[in-house]
Design an enzyme around this catalytic site. Structure first.
Site, PDB file in Angstrom:
ATOM      1  CB  SER A 152     -27.801  19.691  56.951  1.00  0.00           C
ATOM      2  OG  SER A 152     -28.909  20.555  56.729  1.00  0.00           O
ATOM      3  CE1 TYR A 165     -24.630  22.360  53.344  1.00  0.00           C
ATOM      4  CE2 TYR A 165     -26.983  22.058  53.693  1.00  0.00           C
ATOM      5  CZ  TYR A 165     -25.722  22.290  54.188  1.00  0.00           C
ATOM      6  OH  TYR A 165     -25.542  22.438  55.548  1.00  0.00           O
TER       7      TYR A 165
HETATM    8  P1  NAP Z   1     -19.551  28.601  58.993  1.00  0.00           P
HETATM    9  O1  NAP Z   1     -19.623  29.531  60.146  1.00  0.00           O
HETATM   10  O2  NAP Z   1     -19.478  29.151  57.613  1.00  0.00           O
HETATM   11  O3  NAP Z   1     -18.349  27.608  59.268  1.00  0.00           O
HETATM   12  C1  NAP Z   1     -17.777  26.811  58.267  1.00  0.00           C
HETATM   13  C2  NAP Z   1     -16.382  26.424  58.737  1.00  0.00           C
HETATM   14  O4  NAP Z   1     -15.794  25.594  57.731  1.00  0.00           O
HETATM   15  C3  NAP Z   1     -15.483  27.619  58.922  1.00  0.00           C
HETATM   16  O5  NAP Z   1     -14.660  27.399  60.055  1.00  0.00           O
HETATM   17  C4  NAP Z   1     -14.639  27.632  57.657  1.00  0.00           C
HETATM   18  O6  NAP Z   1     -13.391  28.237  57.973  1.00  0.00           O
HETATM   19  C5  NAP Z   1     -14.525  26.150  57.380  1.00  0.00           C
HETATM   20  N1  NAP Z   1     -14.244  25.891  55.976  1.00  0.00           N
HETATM   21  C6  NAP Z   1     -14.932  26.314  54.893  1.00  0.00           C
HETATM   22  N2  NAP Z   1     -14.331  25.922  53.760  1.00  0.00           N
HETATM   23  C7  NAP Z   1     -13.231  25.222  54.148  1.00  0.00           C
HETATM   24  C8  NAP Z   1     -12.178  24.569  53.454  1.00  0.00           C
HETATM   25  N3  NAP Z   1     -12.131  24.552  52.106  1.00  0.00           N
HETATM   26  N4  NAP Z   1     -11.201  23.965  54.158  1.00  0.00           N
HETATM   27  C9  NAP Z   1     -11.227  23.983  55.509  1.00  0.00           C
HETATM   28  N5  NAP Z   1     -12.191  24.577  56.229  1.00  0.00           N
HETATM   29  C10 NAP Z   1     -13.167  25.196  55.555  1.00  0.00           C
HETATM   30  O7  NAP Z   1     -20.808  27.637  58.970  1.00  0.00           O
HETATM   31  P2  NAP Z   1     -21.438  26.632  60.047  1.00  0.00           P
HETATM   32  O8  NAP Z   1     -22.896  26.826  59.972  1.00  0.00           O
HETATM   33  O9  NAP Z   1     -20.755  26.716  61.350  1.00  0.00           O
HETATM   34  O10 NAP Z   1     -21.106  25.245  59.337  1.00  0.00           O
HETATM   35  C11 NAP Z   1     -20.563  24.149  60.015  1.00  0.00           C
HETATM   36  C12 NAP Z   1     -21.245  22.881  59.520  1.00  0.00           C
HETATM   37  O11 NAP Z   1     -22.613  22.908  59.906  1.00  0.00           O
HETATM   38  C13 NAP Z   1     -21.229  22.691  58.007  1.00  0.00           C
HETATM   39  O12 NAP Z   1     -20.915  21.344  57.699  1.00  0.00           O
HETATM   40  C14 NAP Z   1     -22.656  23.004  57.599  1.00  0.00           C
HETATM   41  O13 NAP Z   1     -23.043  22.347  56.421  1.00  0.00           O
HETATM   42  C15 NAP Z   1     -23.403  22.495  58.821  1.00  0.00           C
HETATM   43  N6  NAP Z   1     -24.770  23.031  58.974  1.00  0.00           N
HETATM   44  C16 NAP Z   1     -24.975  24.360  59.176  1.00  0.00           C
HETATM   45  C17 NAP Z   1     -26.274  24.839  59.275  1.00  0.00           C
HETATM   46  C18 NAP Z   1     -26.559  26.300  59.499  1.00  0.00           C
HETATM   47  O14 NAP Z   1     -27.716  26.727  59.296  1.00  0.00           O
HETATM   48  N7  NAP Z   1     -25.590  27.095  59.925  1.00  0.00           N
HETATM   49  C19 NAP Z   1     -27.357  23.965  59.183  1.00  0.00           C
HETATM   50  C20 NAP Z   1     -27.114  22.608  58.979  1.00  0.00           C
HETATM   51  C21 NAP Z   1     -25.817  22.162  58.889  1.00  0.00           C
HETATM   52  P3  NAP Z   1     -12.357  28.945  56.971  1.00  0.00           P
HETATM   53  O15 NAP Z   1     -13.133  29.902  56.126  1.00  0.00           O
HETATM   54  O16 NAP Z   1     -11.386  29.585  57.917  1.00  0.00           O
HETATM   55  O17 NAP Z   1     -11.733  27.841  56.200  1.00  0.00           O
END
Ligand code: NAP
Length: 274
Positions: A152, A165
């Protein structure tokens, strides 16, 4: 001179590697699943919500014809994480790991519970590390494959106030850069992807309102841009950064310090004058 007949297997297209994606049930991970399936890769989907991934997998199988395994796991639970590690270690068909599962945590450091920040590190750091460690030796031995780690821009910005984070994401960037240097010469490509605010469930999951942000990227645009970086074999891809020269300048400034770290004495400004 006899001419060898062309053997059928030599003109059959090599099978594309399977892709194991963590956090595949929503957001960025679900979008990677969609894009890699449309590129013809079989998938292994990992997250906690099995039924949600099964529904996604059924649609993707029908639309693309690829094979998809669903492997439900809570990556903060050592025994469930170990099952995913074993799959990465033993399944020779998996050639790409997308280390994407992650979470954020609301509040400032003094208000976050010790258990809460430790859980965040378990998911964003320990699981990412253990999964990379499980697959890297096999890929290095094969001399091919890829690891995509989702970091990120917050990992570059302590000013944003998301200290834990951001620290987990700084780890992801450093690990990716180090592994890229080590594994790149062995034929294994390692990419760090640094999104900024992207419209996914991560915001509501951590108690934040995505609509309060001034700029939010749509998840399809983010992943498509990250895949442009993947296809170019970029070590670090920052889809929202307007000018790539800014990143290059940052890296140059960091590297310029390195020779100066080899010193027998402390720098002049720290000498006590004894
Ligand atoms: P998201 O829609 O909340 O997706 C998170 C995913 O991780 C979901 O599939 C969730 O599925 C899974 N997850 C959460 N806790 C878990 C656990 N304990 N064990 C296994 N799986 C787990 O968010 P996203 O934005 O797509 O995030 C994906 C990545 O992008 C993350 O690493 C995040 O830090 C990074 N990121 C996001 C942003 C943003 O603004 N969205 C910005 C920078 C970086 P389940 O609930 O089914 O387990």
């Amino acid at each position: 001179m006899s001419i060898e007949p062309i053997r059928e297997e030599s003109i059959t297209m090599a099978k594309k590697p399977s892709v194991l994606i963590t956090g595949a049930s929503s957001g960025i991970g679900a979008t990677y699943a969609d894009r890699f399936a449309r590129r013809g890769h079989d998938l292994v989907l990992v997250a906690r919500d099995g039924p949600r991934m099964e529904a996604m997998a059924a649609d993707l199988r029908r639309e693309t014809g690829v094979a998809i395994d669903v492997l439900p796991a809570d990556l903060t639970k050592p025994d469930e994480l170990a099952a995913v590690e074993a799959r990465l270690r033993d399944d020779d068909g998996i050639g790409i790991l997308v280390n994407n599962a992650g979470a954020s945590l609301g509040g400032r450091f003094v208000d976050q519970s010790t258990e809460g920040v430790a859980q965040l590190v378990a998911l964003n750091v320990t699981a990412v590390l253990r999964l990379a460690s499980a697959v890297a030796p096999r890929l290095a031995k094969a001399g091919e494959g890829a690891i995509i780690n989702i970091g990120s821009v917050v990992g570059l910005a302590p000013e944003l106030g998301l200290s834990v984070y951001g620290a987990t994401k700084a780890f992801v960037l450093f690990l990716s850069q180090g592994l890229s240097l080590e594994l790149g010469p062995k034929g294994v490509y390692v990419q760090a992807v640094l999104p900024s605010a992207t419209r996914t469930e991560i915001w509501e999951r951590s108690g934040a309102d995505v609509n309060s942000l001034s700029a939010v990227m749509e998840v399809g645009e983010l992943v498509d841009a990250a895949l442009v970086g993947f296809d170019r074999r970029e070590p670090v891809t920052i889809p929202p950064l307007p000018d790539a020269a800014d990143w290059d300048a940052y890296q140059s400034a960091r590297r310029a310090m390195l020779p100066g770290f080899a010193q027998v004495h402390a720098a002049e400004r720290y000498r006590t004058g004894a």
